[in-house]
Write a protein that holds these residues in place. Structure first.
Motif, PDB file in Angstrom:
ATOM      1  N   UNK A   1       0.815  -1.214   0.000  1.00  0.00           N
ATOM      2  CA  UNK A   1       0.000   0.000   0.000  1.00  0.00           C
ATOM      3  C   UNK A   1       0.857   1.277   0.000  1.00  0.00           C
TER       4      UNK A   1
ATOM      5  N   UNK B   1      -7.035  -3.024   3.240  1.00  0.00           N
ATOM      6  CA  UNK B   1      -6.718  -2.808   1.838  1.00  0.00           C
ATOM      7  C   UNK B   1      -7.835  -1.993   1.164  1.00  0.00           C
ATOM      8  N   UNK B   2      -9.074  -2.373   1.454  1.00  0.00           N
ATOM      9  CA  UNK B   2     -10.206  -1.687   0.824  1.00  0.00           C
ATOM     10  C   UNK B   2     -10.258  -0.216   1.250  1.00  0.00           C
TER      11      UNK B   2
ATOM     12  N   UNK C   1     -10.031  -5.596   4.746  1.00  0.00           N
ATOM     13  CA  UNK C   1     -10.718  -4.354   5.116  1.00  0.00           C
ATOM     14  C   UNK C   1      -9.746  -3.177   5.050  1.00  0.00           C
TER      15      UNK C   1
ATOM     16  N   UNK D   1      -7.187   1.702  -0.176  1.00  0.00           N
ATOM     17  CA  UNK D   1      -7.293   1.790  -1.632  1.00  0.00           C
ATOM     18  C   UNK D   1      -8.336   2.810  -2.046  1.00  0.00           C
ATOM     19  N   UNK D   2      -9.468   2.795  -1.326  1.00  0.00           N
ATOM     20  CA  UNK D   2     -10.528   3.746  -1.663  1.00  0.00           C
ATOM     21  C   UNK D   2     -10.009   5.177  -1.519  1.00  0.00           C
TER      22      UNK D   2
ATOM     23  N   UNK E   1     -15.497  -0.968  -9.984  1.00  0.00           N
ATOM     24  CA  UNK E   1     -16.512  -1.103  -8.936  1.00  0.00           C
ATOM     25  C   UNK E   1     -17.411   0.136  -8.903  1.00  0.00           C
ATOM     26  N   UNK E   2     -16.793   1.295  -9.077  1.00  0.00           N
ATOM     27  CA  UNK E   2     -17.584   2.529  -9.058  1.00  0.00           C
ATOM     28  C   UNK E   2     -18.551   2.553 -10.241  1.00  0.00           C
TER      29      UNK E   2
ATOM     30  N   UNK F   1      -5.213  -1.525  -8.316  1.00  0.00           N
ATOM     31  CA  UNK F   1      -6.189  -0.998  -7.363  1.00  0.00           C
ATOM     32  C   UNK F   1      -7.083   0.024  -8.064  1.00  0.00           C
TER      33      UNK F   1
ATOM     34  N   UNK G   1     -20.072   1.827  -1.874  1.00  0.00           N
ATOM     35  CA  UNK G   1     -20.208   0.686  -2.789  1.00  0.00           C
ATOM     36  C   UNK G   1     -18.859   0.190  -3.324  1.00  0.00           C
ATOM     37  N   UNK G   2     -18.031   1.071  -3.946  1.00  0.00           N
ATOM     38  CA  UNK G   2     -16.795   0.545  -4.540  1.00  0.00           C
ATOM     39  C   UNK G   2     -15.895  -0.153  -3.521  1.00  0.00           C
ATOM     40  N   UNK G   3     -15.685   0.459  -2.355  1.00  0.00           N
ATOM     41  CA  UNK G   3     -14.761  -0.167  -1.403  1.00  0.00           C
ATOM     42  C   UNK G   3     -15.321  -1.471  -0.838  1.00  0.00           C
TER      43      UNK G   3
ATOM     44  N   UNK H   1     -17.265  -3.584  -2.495  1.00  0.00           N
ATOM     45  CA  UNK H   1     -17.085  -4.600  -3.526  1.00  0.00           C
ATOM     46  C   UNK H   1     -15.626  -5.066  -3.532  1.00  0.00           C
ATOM     47  N   UNK H   2     -14.731  -4.105  -3.398  1.00  0.00           N
ATOM     48  CA  UNK H   2     -13.299  -4.397  -3.323  1.00  0.00           C
ATOM     49  C   UNK H   2     -13.011  -5.335  -2.152  1.00  0.00           C
ATOM     50  N   UNK H   3     -13.602  -5.020  -1.024  1.00  0.00           N
ATOM     51  CA  UNK H   3     -13.452  -5.808   0.197  1.00  0.00           C
ATOM     52  C   UNK H   3     -14.006  -7.225  -0.011  1.00  0.00           C
TER      53      UNK H   3
ATOM     54  N   UNK I   1     -14.581  -8.803  -2.778  1.00  0.00           N
ATOM     55  CA  UNK I   1     -13.786  -9.524  -3.767  1.00  0.00           C
ATOM     56  C   UNK I   1     -12.515 -10.078  -3.154  1.00  0.00           C
TER      57      UNK I   1
ATOM     58  N   UNK J   1     -11.068  -0.308  -8.555  1.00  0.00           N
ATOM     59  CA  UNK J   1     -11.950   0.681  -7.928  1.00  0.00           C
ATOM     60  C   UNK J   1     -12.817   1.378  -8.971  1.00  0.00           C
TER      61      UNK J   1
END
Lengths: 401, 211
Positions: A51, B131-132, B129, B135-136, A67-68, A60, B34-36, B38-40, B42, A64
Motif C-alpha cells: 500500500x 486494503x479496501x 478491510x 485503496x478507496x 466497482x464505481x 487498485x 459501494x466501490x470499497x 465490492x473491493x473488500x 472480492x 476501484x
C-alpha cells in the motif's frame, strides 16, 4: 445491528494509520502501533509495503474504477428495490422535457430526414430488429347464411348473397350498394389486428374500420331506421336520409343517432378508458340506451367513462381521424394509448420493462402508418423517453437509461 | 474518515435525511461505500459477480436499518461487518456445494489455502478491510488530481515508466516531470489529509508548472 466487531474496528484504525503514514502526519505513538501490527505476521508486512509503495496502485485503480462504474449501473436498480415509486418520479421530470423535445422533432413531416442520421445509433441500441410490416387491407366477412369469406385488398370479386343481391369487394372496399334484396339476418365485417377495411353500405354510407374492429349490420336496413353495431374503432360518413335515422350501437350500450354526418367511434374492449365518439361534421345524439342523449356538435367528442358517464370534450379531429388517412397522429397521447394503436396495427404484443410507466409519457407527433414498425418505434424513441427491443412479434419498451 | 462531503452537507444532515427515509441520503452512502465494499468482498471471495450481489443485498439491509445509525463510522462498521458475514456465508455455502459438485472443488481449495484456520481467517479479513479502506482513499485522491498531474502520476506509477520516458511521451522536460511528480505526491498527501486550502494553493502552482 450486528454486534460491534472489534477486528473490523482495529482494521479501520490500521487503515487510518497507513493513510497518515502516506500523508506524512503519523505521530510517534501511532508509528509504534503500526509497527506492532506489521510485526504480527508477514502478510501484514507485505500489505503495508504494497500500500505504501503504490506498487499495485494501477490494479487498485482499475478495480476501484470498475466497482464505481458497476455501482452506478446498479444504482437505479437498488433505489427501485428500496423505494419503487421514487426511481420513477425522478425520471418523470426528464420525460416531460423529452416529450416536449419530441413534439418539436416529430411534428414536421421532414422528420424522416433525421432517420438516416440516427439509423446507426439506433441500430446499435436495437440489435435484433426483425422487419414487422404494417397492417393492410384485411378483413373477414361473415354473411347472413353463416359463410365466412376472407377479404384482401388485392382482389376484385363479386359475392352473390341473394337472388338479386351482390356484394362487391374491390381494392379494399366492400360495396353493399349492389341492388336490393330480401335477405334476413346479420352481416358482420371484422378486421384482425394489422387489418383495416372500408365499406359502402346500401344507403351510400361510408364506413372505415381500423384494426381489430367490427361492424355488424342487417342484411337489409329496416324502413324506419338504419341500425348498425360496432366495436373497436370505426369512422362513419353517413349518407343523409331524413326519413330514416342512422343509429350506431357501441358495445351494446351506447347509441349514436344521426341524420347525415361524419364521426369516429373508438371503443376497444381492451381500452375502456379511451371510449369516444368524435364528431367531424353535422350533429349527433349520443347516450346510453334508454337514457337521455347528449347533442354533440362538430369538433367535439364524447368520452364514455367506465361507469357509463358521458363527458364532452374538445377534439383534435386530425388526431382522431388520422388512422383513416394512413397516419398515426398522437396529440398528447399517453404512451399506453399510442402503443396500443401500434400493437393493433402491427399485430404485436407490447411489453413494458420495469421502470417504464406508460401513462407518464406523453407523445406528440405524426407518422405514416405504412412504415415498418422499427421505423415508427425508432422515431418515437428519438424522444429519449424509452429504448426498445423487437423480438419476434413482441416489442419490449425499456427505460432510456 | 472525515466529516467532509462534496456537496457541503454535514454528516449530521445526511444521517438525519437517511432516518427520514431520503433516498438521496441513501444514494450518498451508496456512492460512498459501494466501490470499497465490492473491493473488500472480492478480496474475501475472489468472485466479482457474487461480490457485487452481496454488497447490493447488504445495502438493502442497510436501508431497512436506516434509523439505527447515529454516526457515519457506525454506518461504515455495519456495512463492512455485514459484507464480511455475507461473504463467509457465501464461502460456507460454496464449501457445502463443492462436496457434491466436483467442478467447484478447485475453487474451494483455492480459498482454503488462504483461510487456514479461524485466526488466520480473521487476520486475512482484517487485511482485506484495510486494503479496501486505504485503496478507496488513494483512488479518491488520484481522481482529484489535476489532469496533468494525474497523467504523469499514472504513467509513473501505473505504467512504471521512468521520468525520461514520461517526459518523452508527454513532450516535457525531465525537470518538469520530476517536479510534477513531486507536486502530484504532495497533492495526494494533502488530499489524504483533507487540507483543502493547501490543495488549492498547490493547484495554482501546478497551473504555473504546466505552462
Amino acid at each position: 445491528m450486528d454486534r460491534k466487531d472489534q477486528d473490523m474496528e482495529n482494521a479501520f484504525s490500521i487503515a487510518g494509520l497507513i493513510i497518515h503514514y502516506i500523508d506524512g502526519t503519523i505521530s510517534e505513538a501511532e508509528m509504534v502501533v503500526l509497527e506492532d501490527w506489521k510485526k504480527k505476521n508477514e502478510a501484514n508486512q507485505a500489505l503495508f509495503e504494497e500500500l505504501t509503495s503504490m506498487r499495485d496502485i494501477d490494479q487498485v485503480y482499475v478495480k476501484m474504477q470498475a466497482a464505481r462504474k458497476h455501482g452506478k449501473q446498479r444504482r437505479l436498480d437498488i433505489i427501485s428495490r428500496i423505494r419503487p415509486e421514487e426511481g420513477r418520479y425522478r425520471k418523470w421530470g426528464k420525460m416531460v422535457i423529452a416529450a416536449c423535445i419530441a413534439a418539436f422533432l416529430v411534428l414536421p413531416a421532414s422528420i424522416w430526414i433525421y432517420f438516416n442520421h440516427w439509423e446507426h445509433a439506433m441500430l446499435a441500441l436495437n440489435k435484433d430488429i426483425d422487419i414487422i410490416r404494417p397492417g393492410g387491407k384485411k378483413a373477414l366477412l361473415q354473411l347472413a347464411n353463416g359463410n365466412v369469406i376472407t377479404l384482401s385488398g388485392h382482389e376484385d370479386t363479386v359475392i352473390r348473397t341473394g337472388i338479386s343481391r351482390t356484394i362487391r369487394n374491390r381494392e379494399g372496399i366492400l360495396d353493399f350498394t349492389g341492388g336490393a334484396g330480401d335477405d334476413r339476418g346479420t352481416i358482420t365485417l371484422n378486421t384482425p389486428k394489422g387489418g383495416e377495411y372500408e365499406a359502402v353500405l346500401e344507403d351510400g354510407t361510408q364506413v372505415w374500420l381500423n384494426a381489430a374492429s367490427s361492424l355488424e349490420l342487417p342484411a337489409r336496413f329496416a324502413s324506419e331506421e338504419r341500425r348498425v353495431a360496432v366495436a373497436g374503432e370505426v369512422y362513419f360518413s353517413v349518407a343523409h336520409d331524413a326519413r330514416r335515422p342512422f343509429i350506431v350501437t357501441v358495445n351494446n350500450d351506447i347509441d349514436i343517432q344521426v341524420l347525415g354526418t361524419q364521426f369516429n367511434v373508438k371503443a376497444y374492449s381492451d381500452e375502456l378508458d379511451e371510449q369516444r365518439v368524435t364528431l367531424v361534421s353535422g350533429r349527433v345524439l349520443v347516450g346510453r340506451k334508454g337514457q337521455r342523449h347528449l347533442l354533440l356538435v362538430a369538433g367535439r367528442s364524447v368520452k364514455v367513462g367506465r361507469d357509463g358517464s358521458l363527458q364532452v370534450e374538445n377534439a383534435d379531429i386530425t388526431a382522431v381521424t388520422g388512422w383513416k388517412n394512413g397516419l398515426f397522429v398522437f396529440d398528447h397521447a399517453r404512451m399506453g394509448v399510442a402503443m396500443r394503436q401500434i400493437a393493433r396495427w402491427y399485430d404485436v404484443k407490447i411489453n413494458y420493462a420495469s421502470g417504464i410507466i406508460p401513462d407518464k409519457t406523453i407523445f406528440m407527433g405524426k407518422m405514416e402508418r405504412q412504415a415498418d414498425i422499427s421505423s415508427v418505434m425508432r422515431l418515437m424513441a428519438l424522444t429519449g423517453t424509452f429504448k426498445f427491443r423487437i423480438q419476434g412479434r413482441e416489442v419490449t419498451i425499456l427505460p432510456p437509461g | 474518515m472525515g466529516n467532509r462531503t462534496r456537496s457541503g452537507e454535514t454528516e449530521a444532515d445526511h444521517i438525519t435525511s437517511l432516518r427520514n427515509g431520503s433516498t438521496m441520503a441513501f444514494g450518498y452512502y451508496y456512492d460512498l461505500f459501494y466501490p470499497r465494499l465490492v473491493f473488500f468482498a472480492e478480496g474475501i471471495i475472489a468472485d466479482p459477480l457474487s461480490a457485487e450481489d452481496i454488497v447490493e443485498d447488504v445495502f438493502i439491509r442497510f436501508w431497512y436499518k436506516r434509523t439505527d445509525f447515529e454516526t457515519e463510522k457506525y454506518i461504515r462498521s455495519f456495512l463492512y461487518v455485514s459484507v464480511k458475514n455475507a461473504c463467509l456465508d457465501h464461502l460456507r455455502h460454496l464449501g457445502a456445494v463443492s462436496r457434491s459438485e466436483a467442478k467447484l472443488a478447485y475453487w474451494w481449495e483455492a480459498q482454503k489455502a488462504h483461510i487456514v484456520d479461524m485466526e488466520e481467517e480473521r487476520e486475512k479479513i482484517m487485511r482485506e478491510a484495510i486494503r479496501a479502506e486505504v485503496s478507496q482513499q488513494l483512488f479518491d485522491a488520484i481522481e482529484m488530481l489535476p489532469d496533468r498531474c494525474k497523467q504523469i502520476f499514472k504513467l509513473s506509477y501505473f505504467h512504471k515508466m521512468h521520468n525520461r520516458s514520461v517526459a518523452e511521451q508527454l513532450r516535457l522536460s525531465v525537470f518538469t516531470v520530476r517536479n510534477q511528480k513531486a507536486i502530484a505526491m504532495k497533492i495526494l498527501r494533502s488530499i489524504l489529509l483533507h487540507q483543502y486550502i493547501y490543495f488549492l494553493l498547490l493547484l495554482v502552482q501546478t497551473a504555473k508548472f504546466s505552462l
